[in-house]
Design a protein around this motif. Structure first.
Motif, PDB file in Angstrom:
ATOM      1  N   MET A 144      42.388  43.365 -12.351  1.00  0.00           N
ATOM      2  CA  MET A 144      42.189  44.800 -12.407  1.00  0.00           C
ATOM      3  C   MET A 144      40.878  45.124 -11.563  1.00  0.00           C
ATOM      4  O   MET A 144      39.988  44.617 -11.442  1.00  0.00           O
ATOM      5  CB  MET A 144      42.008  45.101 -13.786  1.00  0.00           C
ATOM      6  N   LEU A 145      41.019  46.179 -10.828  1.00  0.00           N
ATOM      7  CA  LEU A 145      39.946  46.764 -10.075  1.00  0.00           C
ATOM      8  C   LEU A 145      38.840  47.674 -10.844  1.00  0.00           C
ATOM      9  O   LEU A 145      39.332  48.690 -11.258  1.00  0.00           O
ATOM     10  CB  LEU A 145      40.639  47.469  -8.870  1.00  0.00           C
ATOM     11  N   PHE A 146      37.937  47.187 -10.363  1.00  0.00           N
ATOM     12  CA  PHE A 146      36.824  48.223 -11.183  1.00  0.00           C
ATOM     13  C   PHE A 146      36.050  48.937  -9.965  1.00  0.00           C
ATOM     14  O   PHE A 146      35.284  48.307  -9.247  1.00  0.00           O
ATOM     15  CB  PHE A 146      35.514  47.068 -11.816  1.00  0.00           C
ATOM     16  N   LEU A 147      36.275  50.227 -10.377  1.00  0.00           N
ATOM     17  CA  LEU A 147      35.713  51.053  -9.230  1.00  0.00           C
ATOM     18  C   LEU A 147      34.395  51.757  -9.628  1.00  0.00           C
ATOM     19  O   LEU A 147      34.225  51.390 -10.895  1.00  0.00           O
ATOM     20  CB  LEU A 147      36.764  52.277  -8.912  1.00  0.00           C
ATOM     21  N   GLU A 148      33.530  52.320  -8.623  1.00  0.00           N
ATOM     22  CA  GLU A 148      32.261  52.685  -9.009  1.00  0.00           C
ATOM     23  C   GLU A 148      32.135  54.116  -8.837  1.00  0.00           C
ATOM     24  O   GLU A 148      32.356  54.498  -7.697  1.00  0.00           O
ATOM     25  CB  GLU A 148      31.012  51.883  -8.582  1.00  0.00           C
ATOM     26  N   HIS A 149      31.295  54.922  -9.478  1.00  0.00           N
ATOM     27  CA  HIS A 149      30.929  56.172  -9.238  1.00  0.00           C
ATOM     28  C   HIS A 149      32.121  57.210  -9.224  1.00  0.00           C
ATOM     29  O   HIS A 149      32.192  57.801  -8.119  1.00  0.00           O
ATOM     30  CB  HIS A 149      29.983  56.428  -8.189  1.00  0.00           C
ATOM     31  N   VAL A 150      33.133  56.814 -10.003  1.00  0.00           N
ATOM     32  CA  VAL A 150      34.419  57.587  -9.665  1.00  0.00           C
ATOM     33  C   VAL A 150      34.432  59.174 -10.493  1.00  0.00           C
ATOM     34  O   VAL A 150      34.079  59.284 -11.663  1.00  0.00           O
ATOM     35  CB  VAL A 150      35.551  56.899 -10.431  1.00  0.00           C
ATOM     36  N   PRO A 151      34.346  60.265  -9.672  1.00  0.00           N
ATOM     37  CA  PRO A 151      34.435  61.648 -10.237  1.00  0.00           C
ATOM     38  C   PRO A 151      35.591  61.808 -11.092  1.00  0.00           C
ATOM     39  O   PRO A 151      36.609  61.419 -11.023  1.00  0.00           O
ATOM     40  CB  PRO A 151      34.823  62.384  -9.115  1.00  0.00           C
ATOM     41  N   LEU A 152      35.207  62.359 -12.324  1.00  0.00           N
ATOM     42  CA  LEU A 152      36.158  62.253 -13.584  1.00  0.00           C
ATOM     43  C   LEU A 152      37.107  63.827 -13.469  1.00  0.00           C
ATOM     44  O   LEU A 152      38.186  63.631 -14.311  1.00  0.00           O
ATOM     45  CB  LEU A 152      35.588  62.227 -14.817  1.00  0.00           C
ATOM     46  N   ALA A 153      36.390  64.493 -13.134  1.00  0.00           N
ATOM     47  CA  ALA A 153      37.030  65.733 -12.860  1.00  0.00           C
ATOM     48  C   ALA A 153      38.528  65.830 -12.543  1.00  0.00           C
ATOM     49  O   ALA A 153      39.434  66.539 -13.505  1.00  0.00           O
ATOM     50  CB  ALA A 153      36.519  66.955 -11.961  1.00  0.00           C
ATOM     51  N   PRO A 154      38.993  65.207 -11.567  1.00  0.00           N
ATOM     52  CA  PRO A 154      40.492  65.061 -11.223  1.00  0.00           C
ATOM     53  C   PRO A 154      41.347  64.495 -12.248  1.00  0.00           C
ATOM     54  O   PRO A 154      42.659  64.577 -12.054  1.00  0.00           O
ATOM     55  CB  PRO A 154      40.513  64.312 -10.202  1.00  0.00           C
ATOM     56  N   TYR A 155      40.941  63.667 -13.304  1.00  0.00           N
ATOM     57  CA  TYR A 155      41.450  63.024 -14.204  1.00  0.00           C
ATOM     58  C   TYR A 155      41.516  63.991 -15.740  1.00  0.00           C
ATOM     59  O   TYR A 155      42.122  63.471 -16.729  1.00  0.00           O
ATOM     60  CB  TYR A 155      40.742  61.849 -14.483  1.00  0.00           C
ATOM     61  N   THR A 156      41.211  65.315 -15.431  1.00  0.00           N
ATOM     62  CA  THR A 156      41.109  66.057 -16.733  1.00  0.00           C
ATOM     63  C   THR A 156      41.924  67.295 -16.180  1.00  0.00           C
ATOM     64  O   THR A 156      41.788  67.747 -15.245  1.00  0.00           O
ATOM     65  CB  THR A 156      39.805  66.394 -17.307  1.00  0.00           C
ATOM     66  N   THR A 157      42.392  68.055 -17.461  1.00  0.00           N
ATOM     67  CA  THR A 157      43.253  69.088 -17.184  1.00  0.00           C
ATOM     68  C   THR A 157      42.299  70.383 -16.920  1.00  0.00           C
ATOM     69  O   THR A 157      42.448  71.543 -16.558  1.00  0.00           O
ATOM     70  CB  THR A 157      44.087  69.487 -18.316  1.00  0.00           C
ATOM     71  N   PHE A 158      40.913  70.084 -17.544  1.00  0.00           N
ATOM     72  CA  PHE A 158      39.937  71.173 -17.286  1.00  0.00           C
ATOM     73  C   PHE A 158      39.407  70.928 -15.903  1.00  0.00           C
ATOM     74  O   PHE A 158      38.925  72.299 -15.342  1.00  0.00           O
ATOM     75  CB  PHE A 158      38.689  70.752 -17.981  1.00  0.00           C
ATOM     76  N   ARG A 159      39.517  70.057 -15.027  1.00  0.00           N
ATOM     77  CA  ARG A 159      39.292  69.925 -13.771  1.00  0.00           C
ATOM     78  C   ARG A 159      37.702  69.923 -13.955  1.00  0.00           C
ATOM     79  O   ARG A 159      37.083  70.357 -12.809  1.00  0.00           O
ATOM     80  CB  ARG A 159      39.836  70.812 -12.843  1.00  0.00           C
ATOM     81  N   ILE A 160      36.986  69.413 -14.730  1.00  0.00           N
ATOM     82  CA  ILE A 160      35.388  69.441 -14.955  1.00  0.00           C
ATOM     83  C   ILE A 160      34.912  68.098 -15.161  1.00  0.00           C
ATOM     84  O   ILE A 160      35.634  67.278 -16.126  1.00  0.00           O
ATOM     85  CB  ILE A 160      35.271  70.462 -15.994  1.00  0.00           C
TER      86      ILE A 160
END
Ligand SMILES: Cc1cc2nc3c(=O)[nH]c(=O)nc-3n(C[C@H](O)[C@H](O)[C@H](O)COP(=O)(O)OP(=O)(O)OC[C@H]3O[C@@H](n4cnc5c(N)ncnc54)[C@H](O)[C@@H]3O)c2cc1C
Length: 342
Positions: free
Chosen positions: A1-17
């Motif tokens: 499994m790939l561990f990424l760093e410093h990934v913005p979370l907004a795109p993974y939420t319906t709030f986009r925040i």
């Protein structure tokens, strides 16, 4: 499994925040999950389990640990029981069930998020909740790393509650949910909006009920539609509070009547949306880049460039006003993920 760093979370939420996750990985199997847990243990990091991000507000500062996105896919049918992996899209599963003539989840059409997220707050809408159809929840016990098959009783389901978001919060990672549905069963028609919708057609099909639910949800901005700012939310932001009959009487007396229904034991449940509006927060209310949906008083929305701080400021303003007016402290429904979480 790939561990990424410093990934913005907004795109993974319906709030986009939301700010970044220090580490981020997608788990496609139970082994991946165990690898993720090991990763956090060796580095002494907090772990956050992410589904579809539809019941989530992420802090602007982000999260200092590992966000593990649940991407386990696949489903199997054994008789009337559907064993569905946690990373499957909930609404897609509902569509498959309805198309196959299976009753039990038709009123839960159009709810975003993953299958694994549904037992967490015992997802419910339009007179149905998943607690009625769940027969087992497969989960990894993060304390012992054992795999457990929890019975509905062990899940402790109640209104927007289960052990997963209450007594045992953070302990279990759901990898599969088993739903028992009813082949050719009748659709559930108990909710007032739905009954009204079918006033002229007393025996709608499952597909007609699911379609009606989607239509009603869309009219309220409670269906995710790309580009529709009214649904850039986490759904209902507050739970419907329960008060004593006396308390309810005082509220109703102060404003000349209030909606509410008995939930037994001398307790009355009040619609949070009504309280919010009575406290002065109408649909379309604006506070900076955050606001209230134009179509539902209970959905706090990102009007485009909102930060988590904007939503929290609006939340605080509403909570304070409702408490001052009605002596009820509204409880948020979405989960908050921030630097202190985990
Ligand atoms: C427009 C809109 C309408 C909505 N309407 C409704 C509604 O009618 N009824 C309703 O009940 N909800 C509703 N919601 C809220 C939300 O869709 C549900 O709560 C959904 O089940 C959340 O699932 P998720 O996968 O997105 O979870 P996330 O938002 O990713 O996570 C929510 C919580 O569940 C935990 N979690 C997620 N997956 C797992 C897992 N596999 N194992 C352990 N913990 C996990 C997370 O850690 C977090 O604490 C709505 C949301 C939106 C945006």
């Amino acid at each position: 499994m790939l561990f990424l760093e410093h990934v913005p979370l907004a795109p993974y939420t319906t709030f986009r925040i939301g700010g970044p996750a220090r580490y981020f990985a997608e788990a496609a199997s139970e082994n991946d999950i165990l690898e993720g847990v090991e990763f956090t243990r060796t580095r002494n990091l907090p772990l956050f389990v992410l589904g579809g991000g539809s019941n989530l507000l992420v802090a602007d500062e982000g999260f200092p640990g590992l966000v593990l996105r649940i991407a386990l896919r696949g489903s199997e049918q054994q008789g009337d029981v559907f064993q569905v992996s946690a990373g499957e899209d909930w609404d897609a599963f509902v569509s498959r069930a309805v198309d196959g003539g299976y009753a039990g989840v038709e009123c839960l059409a159009g709810i975003p998020g993953t299958v694994g997220g549904t037992p967490v707050q015992n997802v419910g809408a339009y007179g149905q909740e998943v607690a009625e159809s769940i027969v087992a929840v497969r989960a990894i016990d993060l304390h012992t790393l054992d795999i457990r098959e929890l019975t509905p009783l062990e899940c402790g389901f109640a209104y927007r509650r289960s052990i997963f978001n209450a007594a045992e919060r953070g302990r279990y990672l759901v990898t599969r949910v088993d739903y028992a549905l009813r082949k050719d069963g009748p659709p559930r028609l108990s909710y007032a909006d739905l009954k009204r919708h079918f006033a002229e057609k007393p025996k709608p099909s499952l597909a007609e009920v699911a379609a009606a639910v989607r239509k009603i949800r869309h009219s309220k901005g409670m269906l995710i539609v790309e580009g529709d700012l009214d649904c850039r939310s986490a759904g209902s932001f507050f739970k419907n509070p329960v008060v004593s009959t006396e308390h309810y009487g005082r509220i109703a007396g102060s404003v000349g009547g209030a909606p509410g229904y008995s939930v037994g034991d001398g307790l009355i449940k009040l619609p949070a949306a009504w309280l919010v509006e009575q406290a002065g927060f109408h649909k379309g209310y604006v506070l900076g880049h955050a606001g209230i949906s134009n179509r539902h008083a209970l959905a706090l929305i990102n009007r485009g460039a909102a930060k988590a701080a904007d939503v929290l400021a609006l939340r605080d303003r509403i909570v304070a006003a409702v408490e001052q007016r009605f002596s009820i402290r509204l409880e948020p429904e979405p989960v908050f993920l921030g630097p202190e979480s985990g």
